[in-house]
Design a protein around this motif. Structure first.
Motif, PDB file in Angstrom:
ATOM      1  N   GLN A  29       0.826  -1.207   0.000  1.00 57.42           N
ATOM      2  CA  GLN A  29       0.000   0.000   0.000  1.00 57.42           C
ATOM      3  C   GLN A  29       0.861   1.258   0.000  1.00 57.42           C
ATOM      4  N   PHE A  30       1.928   1.277   0.802  1.00 64.26           N
ATOM      5  CA  PHE A  30       2.837   2.430   0.799  1.00 64.26           C
ATOM      6  C   PHE A  30       3.452   2.624  -0.586  1.00 64.26           C
ATOM      7  N   GLY A  31       3.820   1.529  -1.237  1.00 67.27           N
ATOM      8  CA  GLY A  31       4.375   1.613  -2.586  1.00 67.27           C
ATOM      9  C   GLY A  31       3.372   2.181  -3.580  1.00 67.27           C
ATOM     10  N   ARG A  32       2.120   1.765  -3.467  1.00 67.56           N
ATOM     11  CA  ARG A  32       1.072   2.295  -4.351  1.00 67.56           C
ATOM     12  C   ARG A  32       0.860   3.787  -4.106  1.00 67.56           C
ATOM     13  N   GLU A  33       0.860   4.187  -2.844  1.00 68.64           N
ATOM     14  CA  GLU A  33       0.684   5.613  -2.525  1.00 68.64           C
ATOM     15  C   GLU A  33       1.859   6.435  -3.055  1.00 68.64           C
ATOM     16  N   ASP A  34       3.071   5.929  -2.889  1.00 69.09           N
ATOM     17  CA  ASP A  34       4.256   6.640  -3.400  1.00 69.09           C
ATOM     18  C   ASP A  34       4.217   6.750  -4.920  1.00 69.09           C
ATOM     19  N   MET A  35       3.811   5.678  -5.597  1.00 67.28           N
ATOM     20  CA  MET A  35       3.745   5.699  -7.058  1.00 67.28           C
ATOM     21  C   MET A  35       2.714   6.720  -7.539  1.00 67.28           C
ATOM     22  N   ARG A  36       1.571   6.766  -6.892  1.00 62.72           N
ATOM     23  CA  ARG A  36       0.548   7.748  -7.274  1.00 62.72           C
ATOM     24  C   ARG A  36       1.048   9.164  -6.995  1.00 62.72           C
ATOM     25  N   ALA A  37       1.751   9.376  -5.885  1.00 60.16           N
ATOM     26  CA  ALA A  37       2.315  10.699  -5.584  1.00 60.16           C
ATOM     27  C   ALA A  37       3.310  11.103  -6.664  1.00 60.16           C
ATOM     28  N   THR A  38       4.139  10.165  -7.100  1.00 63.70           N
ATOM     29  CA  THR A  38       5.100  10.454  -8.164  1.00 63.70           C
ATOM     30  C   THR A  38       4.379  10.812  -9.455  1.00 63.70           C
ATOM     31  N   GLN A  39       3.318  10.092  -9.788  1.00 65.31           N
ATOM     32  CA  GLN A  39       2.538  10.404 -10.995  1.00 65.31           C
ATOM     33  C   GLN A  39       1.974  11.816 -10.931  1.00 65.31           C
ATOM     34  N   ILE A  40       1.437  12.191  -9.799  1.00 70.57           N
ATOM     35  CA  ILE A  40       0.844  13.523  -9.644  1.00 70.57           C
ATOM     36  C   ILE A  40       1.921  14.598  -9.781  1.00 70.57           C
ATOM     37  N   MET A  41       3.063  14.399  -9.117  1.00 73.17           N
ATOM     38  CA  MET A  41       4.124  15.408  -9.168  1.00 73.17           C
ATOM     39  C   MET A  41       4.707  15.548 -10.574  1.00 73.17           C
ATOM     40  N   VAL A  42       4.920  14.441 -11.264  1.00 72.65           N
ATOM     41  CA  VAL A  42       5.486  14.502 -12.614  1.00 72.65           C
ATOM     42  C   VAL A  42       4.497  15.158 -13.572  1.00 72.65           C
ATOM     43  N   ARG A  43       3.219  14.811 -13.470  1.00 69.83           N
ATOM     44  CA  ARG A  43       2.215  15.441 -14.329  1.00 69.83           C
ATOM     45  C   ARG A  43       2.143  16.943 -14.079  1.00 69.83           C
ATOM     46  N   THR A  44       2.189  17.342 -12.819  1.00 68.50           N
ATOM     47  CA  THR A  44       2.148  18.763 -12.484  1.00 68.50           C
ATOM     48  C   THR A  44       3.387  19.475 -13.013  1.00 68.50           C
ATOM     49  N   MET A  45       4.561  18.867 -12.874  1.00 66.75           N
ATOM     50  CA  MET A  45       5.788  19.469 -13.409  1.00 66.75           C
ATOM     51  C   MET A  45       5.713  19.618 -14.920  1.00 66.75           C
TER      52      MET A  45
END
Length: 157
Positions: A29-45
């Motif tokens: 679950q922590f890995g899934r949350e981190d992956m989604r956070a990375t997706q959000i940050m990269v898309r925003t960048m």
């Protein structure tokens, strides 16, 4: 006496197995949350890199805060039997599970090394996400990059 020892050993094994499974599921679950956070940050960048210089340096053009759900397709999930009837599988008796929501913050700051000749033409952009994981632990991630007056955005359109 031997039966008591055998029962104690089985008890320890069952508890160890349960602990290992719980730990494993939490790590997934922590890995899934981190992956989604990375997706959000990269898309925003990537979105920020497309702004022209005037838009990127104007404080009213780019929002400084935003919210993003863990699951963009179903931001307010229900558990079957516990839902309020509005989400997927909601035939239950009230009480939705609060969704996992990422709280984002965008900061655009001057280039850190002000003595350089090109520093007025470069900005440091940081996207930071904060969220409370499904297990209740406060988590945070950030991503930093630079944008330039004569950068990529001038060549795309």
């Amino acid at each position: 006496m031997e039966a008591t020892v055998a029962v104690a050993v089985v008890g320890v094994v069952v508890i160890a197995l349960y602990t290992a499974l719980t730990f494993g599921f939490n790590q997934v679950q922590f890995g899934r949350e981190d992956m989604r956070a990375t997706q959000i940050m990269v898309r925003t960048m990537d979105q920020l890199r497309l702004f022209n210089w005037d838009q990127a340096t104007n404080s009213t053009t780019i929002p400084t805060t935003f919210l993003e759900p863990f699951n963009p397709d179903d931001p307010t999930p229900d558990i079957p039997g516990h839902g309020n009837g509005h989400g997927k599988g909601g035939k239950g008796k009230g009480g939705t599970i609060p969704p996992l929501v990422y709280s984002g913050n965008i900061s655009i700051d001057p280039f850190p090394e002000s003595a350089l000749v090109y520093s007025p033409d470069v900005r440091q952009v940081t996207v930071k996400l904060d969220w409370t994981s499904a297990s209740g632990k406060a988590r945070s991630r950030s991503l930093t990059t630079f944008i330039a007056r004569y950068g990529l955005q001038n060549y795309l359109y």
